[in-house]
Each structure stands twice: as structure tokens, then as C-alpha cells.
Design a protein around this motif. Structure first.
Motif, short mmCIF file in Angstrom:
data_model
loop_
_atom_site.label_atom_id
_atom_site.label_comp_id
_atom_site.label_asym_id
_atom_site.label_seq_id
_atom_site.Cartn_x
_atom_site.Cartn_y
_atom_site.Cartn_z
N LYS A 85 -0.88 11.55 -7.23
CA LYS A 85 -2.08 11.56 -6.45
C LYS A 85 -3.48 11.56 -7.55
N ARG A 87 0.68 5.85 0.35
CA ARG A 87 -0.04 7.11 0.67
C ARG A 87 0.41 8.19 -0.70
N SER A 88 -0.32 9.31 -0.81
CA SER A 88 -0.10 10.24 -1.77
C SER A 88 1.32 10.67 -1.19
N ARG A 124 -5.14 8.90 3.08
CA ARG A 124 -5.57 7.64 2.42
C ARG A 124 -4.49 6.76 2.51
N LEU A 162 -3.83 8.01 -8.35
CA LEU A 162 -4.18 7.07 -7.44
C LEU A 162 -5.88 7.27 -7.15
N GLU A 163 -6.29 8.47 -7.43
CA GLU A 163 -7.58 8.77 -7.35
C GLU A 163 -8.47 8.29 -8.35
N PHE A 183 -8.72 4.72 -7.64
CA PHE A 183 -9.81 4.67 -6.55
C PHE A 183 -11.09 4.69 -7.25
N TYR A 223 -3.59 3.49 -0.04
CA TYR A 223 -4.18 2.95 -1.45
C TYR A 223 -3.64 1.45 -1.39
N ASP A 224 -4.44 0.53 -1.57
CA ASP A 224 -4.19 -0.76 -2.23
C ASP A 224 -4.98 -1.34 -3.01
N ILE A 233 -9.28 1.84 -0.37
CA ILE A 233 -8.48 2.66 0.72
C ILE A 233 -8.73 1.42 1.76
N PRO A 251 0.74 -1.29 -0.01
CA PRO A 251 -0.06 0.07 -0.04
C PRO A 251 0.74 1.42 0.07
N LEU A 277 -8.24 0.34 -7.15
CA LEU A 277 -7.62 0.39 -5.64
C LEU A 277 -8.91 0.62 -4.69
#
Length: 413
Positions: A161, A140-141, A183, A164-165, A168, A185-186, A175, A138, A173
Motif C-alpha cells: 500500500k 488494489r491494496s 482505489r 502504491l501510494e 501514485f 491502481y494502474d 486510479i 490493475p 500510477l
């Protein structure tokens, strides 16, 4: 059950009962109550502004009283909650994942939350990011350094970021937890390993479910209120058709020409409301992102409360303040406070306490509001309070006097 007729006070009481805001809790909150409260509301909206406690924690405090805010983070990490776009970004019960899966499978329909152009033009970078998470775990930003020379303002997310978003939003992905409210992310298959799209409910059933759940969460609903709660897109489900199938009850509220709809699970509560037997006694402070007020039109129609959040308004143009919190008092929205918790100094600052025009400010009301402010300050870890101003002006001294009478919370010098 014949069609009920409710007074406006009865309609408000039914709404607050459904939302868990009718009366103060009689027992201390436990961790399971956090999950129950989210299930009752259907969702818990997320916002990061922290002049007072961040919104999701404050929404829960309004309903549960003093509780351990880390319980929310633990429930996410334990997999009992997940994050996704509902009303907006929300914590959601994990058993509702399938209801939101259709949005993930059509992310281009999610508006600004997803960018097909970004995914197309940055395909290599996105694939590399996914491979990194798959092999390294995982992220993080904040794990990625900014290299584009930009400042990182509101709409200047770093490329990682943004990737990632969009991943998501597409469901690739999830959270897995939050670290200092950031957040983590995984891969979705690691966060929710048991999911298969073979479990996906049909889209028409999802739409019906959202409509029924909205009516239940609200206690009662005009047809126009229903789509906003889960932010559903057209074609909207007709609640009159659901009532025709016996899945909803119809009722009338004084002064409104259109019907309201009530979930059968609330039939007994609705009868109490119609009989004038539901008595709101809770006085508390609400978040701007509480379901009671997040639909500004509904708050105006049901409570006569014209509410706007002014944190994005230039300071010179603000009427009430940066981050005003509605005051709920015994079934009515009676005003708002502009507050800031100075946690290190232990001071809860009420920059302004602003009551609704024409409100009869009795001593009982002042005591109720002062008590709610005291409880809110204590929950923030603040042992002192300062009130800079109040409107009407005469209320400032009366609030100060009520606060001074508390043996547990004093006025700051």
C-alpha cells in the motif's frame, strides 16, 4: 466596472452562488451535472468516513439534491475524472491533469504524501510491484496479504500500500476506477494514454491559473484565502497584480479593511450581490469537507461559524460529536448535526442537532431544517428518523413535530 461595495450578506450570497448553493435546483440532476458541479468547485475532496454518505457523495448531494451516487464512480472509470492531491486527495476534471503534473514531477515536495527514503530503500520491491501491474493489470491494496504482522491501523499501511501510494503521488500510477470505494491502481500510460509532458504548461502559468480559478470558485476571496484552496506553495501569486492586469476585479466588504477579489466571469453576479438582489433560499446539510467550510478560518470570517471536526478528538473531549455536519440555511450557517445513517434498519439517527448561540429559532427555520433532514434521510435510503437531542432544548420537540407532519418520513419509535 467601478469598485463594488458588498454587505456581509451580499458577500455570503456571492460565495454561495459561485459554489452552487444559493437556491434549490429546479430540475432533477443528470449525470453531466455531477461533472459540472466538480468543475464549478474545481475539485471534490475525498474522505472515507461513512457514518453517513462518504463526503464526496454528500458534497454533491448538497448541490444537486437526489442523484445517483454511482455516477461519480462511473465518471472516474470513464476517464472524465482523475484522482490526485489538490486541496487534499480529490477527484479532479481530467482536463486539469496538466495543472497538477508539476507536483508529480517533484513528489519530494509533497510532504508526508511521498517518501524518497521508502523509494530508495525499497527500490527492488517498488520495481517488482510496477512490473506486476504492467504484466498482470490493475491492482488494489487488498490484493496483497499482510505479512509484517502489524494490525493495519491508520499509519500502519502494508508495504505494498505504501509503494502504491508513493507511485501514485509520483504520477507513475493513476486510479483507473474504484471498487467498493477502494482505489484500483494502474499504469499512468494506460489510464491516460494521450498525455505527453510536452503538453506541460509552464509553472508560473500554473500558479496564476490556480489563483484565478480559486477566486472564481469562491465567488470572492481575500488574498489570504487563495493559497489554501489548491494548497499552493510559495511563491504565491499576488491577486493585486492580477487585478492590475485586469484579470481580477477588486471589491470591498463591510467591516473588512482589505479588498476582496472577484473573477470577471462573476461580474454580473457580483453586481447583483452588491444590489442586494441575490437571495439565498437553499437549506441543506453540508459535509465537513465541503469547500464552504474546509478552510475553517474562512468559514469563521465569512459566516461567523467556528467549525471543528472532532472525529480525531477523544470522545470525552468532544464538544459537538464525532462527525458533525454543518447546517446551511438561507445564506447562513446556523448549526450542525451529529448524525448516523443506519442503512439496514432504515433509520437516520440525529444524535444531536446543535444550533448556534443567539440564533433566533423561528418556526420557519425549524421547518427549513426539518425539510433538509428529511431529504437527507430519504437520500440515504432511510424511511424513519430519530432525534436524540437538540440545543436549545426546546427545539427537540419542535423539530419532532415538524418531522411528524411529513407524509413521507416518520419518527422512529
Amino acid at each position: 466596472m467601478s469598485e463594488l461595495h458588498l454587505s456581509m450578506d451580499g458577500a455570503r450570497a456571492l460565495h454561495l452562488a459561485a459554489q452552487g448553493l444559493l437556491q434549490p435546483r429546479r430540475r432533477k440532476a443528470a449525470k453531466a451535472d455531477v461533472l459540472d458541479a466538480i468543475r464549478r468547485m474545481e475539485m471534490l475532496q475525498i474522505d472515507t468516513i461513512n457514518v453517513v454518505a462518504r463526503s464526496p457523495y454528500l458534497v454533491l448531494w448538497s448541490r444537486l439534491g437526489d442523484y445517483r451516487s454511482e455516477w461519480l464512480d462511473e465518471l472516474l472509470a470513464e476517464g472524465k475524472l482523475f484522482e490526485y492531491w489538490a486541496h487534499e486527495a480529490c477527484f479532479l476534471p481530467i482536463e486539469d491533469y496538466g495543472l497538477y503534473r508539476h507536483r508529480m514531477l517533484d513528489p519530494a515536495a509533497m510532504g508526508w504524501k511521498y517518501s524518497s527514503t521508502w523509494m530508495r530503500e525499497r527500490a527492488g520491491e517498488v520495481a517488482a510491484l510496477l512490473a506486476h501491474i504492467r504484466s498482470q493489470g490493475p491492482v488494489r491494496s487488498s490484493d496483497f496479504e499482510r505479512t509484517d504482522g502489524k494490525s493495519g491501523g491508520w499509519w500502519e499501511w502494508k508495504p505494498e500500500k505504501r509503494s502504491l501510494e508513493v507511485l501514485f503521488t509520483s504520477g507513475a500510477l493513476m486510479i483507473s476506477r474504484r471498487h467498493n470505494f477502494q482505489r484500483v491502481y494502474d499504469l499512468a500510460e494506460r489510464v491516460l494514454p494521450g498525455w505527453s509532458d510536452a503538453q506541460l504548461p509552464a509553472l508560473p502559468e500554473v500558479r496564476r491559473s490556480f489563483a484565478l480559478r480559486t477566486v472564481k470558485a469562491l465567488g470572492l476571496a481575500r488574498a489570504a484565502w487563495i493559497p489554501d484552496y489548491h494548497r499552493t506553495r510559495r511563491p504565491h501569486v499576488d491577486p493585486a497584480a492580477l487585478a492590475g492586469e485586469g484579470l481580477l476585479l477588486r471589491a470591498r466588504v463591510e467591516g473588512w479593511n482589505d479588498p476582496v477579489y472577484i473573477h470577471p466571469d462573476h461580474a454580473a453576479l457580483a453586481q447583483q450581490a452588491a444590489d442586494g438582489a441575490l437571495s439565498p433560499t437553499l437549506t441543506t446539510i453540508l459535509s465537513p469537507f465541503d469547500p464552504v467550510v474546509w478552510d475553517r478560518r474562512r468559514a469563521l470570517e465569512l459566516f461567523g461559524f467556528d467549525y471543528r471536526l472532532e472525529c480525531y478528538t477523544p470522545a470525552a473531549k468532544r464538544r459537538y460529536g464525532y462527525f458533525t455536519l454543518p447546517i446551511l440555511r438561507r445564506g447562513a450557517l446556523v448549526g450542525r448535526i451529529d448524525a448516523k445513517a443506519h442503512r439496514r434498519a432504515g433509520i437516520f439517527e440525529v444524535k444531536a442537532a446543535l444550533f448556534e448561540p443567539g440564533l433566533r429559532t423561528s418556526e420557519a427555520l425549524v421547518r427549513d431544517v426539518a425539510g433538509a433532514l428529511q431529504r437527507c434521510a430519504r437520500w440515504h435510503g432511510c424511511t424513519q428518523m430519530v432525534i436524540n437531542r437538540a440545543e436549545p432544548d426546546a427545539l427537540a420537540a419542535r423539530l419532532a413535530l415538524a418531522l411528524e407532519s411529513s407524509p413521507r418520513l416518520g419518527q422512529a419509535a
